[in-house]
Scaffold this active site. Structure first.
Site, PDB file in Angstrom:
ATOM      1  N   ASP A 127      39.251  44.093  41.156  1.00 53.44           N
ATOM      2  CA  ASP A 127      39.368  44.750  42.458  1.00 53.44           C
ATOM      3  C   ASP A 127      37.973  45.061  42.956  1.00 53.44           C
ATOM      4  OD1 ASP A 127      42.160  44.730  42.578  1.00 53.44           O
ATOM      5  OD2 ASP A 127      42.350  46.680  41.619  1.00 53.44           O
ATOM      6  N   ASP A 145      45.936  41.471  46.741  1.00 48.26           N
ATOM      7  CA  ASP A 145      46.681  42.664  47.138  1.00 48.26           C
ATOM      8  C   ASP A 145      46.946  42.663  48.643  1.00 48.26           C
ATOM      9  OD1 ASP A 145      46.498  43.496  44.470  1.00 48.26           O
ATOM     10  OD2 ASP A 145      44.709  44.700  44.862  1.00 48.26           O
TER      11      ASP A 145
END
Length: 171
Positions: A127, A145
């Site tokens: 991330d 995401d």
């Protein structure tokens, strides 16, 4: 001249699988850049724009860092769950008839595969996008995401769309 419904359905499904591939490619390319080109140290922030920063983190859980898994067993359970969920979504995508449903599912499947690749390759999901404005702060996330959220939004929009409400009235 009327379009052949079987040919139209086949083109839609081919486009859906192309969408899955493009989603995975964009996600993995962005993660490759963060890990191998940007030289972004773990946890340090790089300001891109006001309220938007890059910060490298490793997510060993699922969405929003829930259910963090530090053991090998936990990691592989998440991998197994991802495989089962992705196969169910692909089955739905292949059987779906509405284009927006198919498009939304292609984004979700592409995002799931992108995060699956990370979990298998690194043991955690990469991330790196951090969005915040004033006191509002969002979790660190990635392009996979974003695709999953956009896909869910498309499914929600489609489920409340005119074609579904018309079918419910006539049924």
């Amino acid at each position: 001249m009327l379009a052949n419904p079987a040919v139209s359905a086949m083109k839609t499904r081919l486009a859906a699988f192309a969408g899955v591939g493009l989603t995975v490619l964009a996600d993995q390319a962005s993660k490759y850049w963060v890990l191998n080109v940007s030289d972004l140290p773990l946890g340090e922030r790089l300001t891109v724009a006001p309220g938007l920063e890059l910060v490298l983190t490793w997510n060993r859980g699922i969405s929003y860092g829930l259910f963090q898994q530090d053991s090998a067993l936990g990691r592989w359970l998440l991998v197994g769950f991802t495989v089962v969920a992705t196969l169910a979504l692909v089955t739905w995508m292949v059987r779906a008839s509405h284009r927006l449903t198919i498009f939304g599912l292609s984004l979700i499947v592409g995002g799931a595969i992108g995060n699956f690749i990370d979990r298998v390759a690194y043991g955690a999901v990469v991330d790196f996008v951090y969005f915040h404005i004033l006191s509002f702060s969002w979790y660190v996330f990635n392009l996979a995401d974003c695709a999953i959220v956009a896909g869910v939004a498309a499914l929600l929009y489609d489920s409340f769309g005119k074609s579904h409400s018309d079918a419910a009235k006539s049924g």
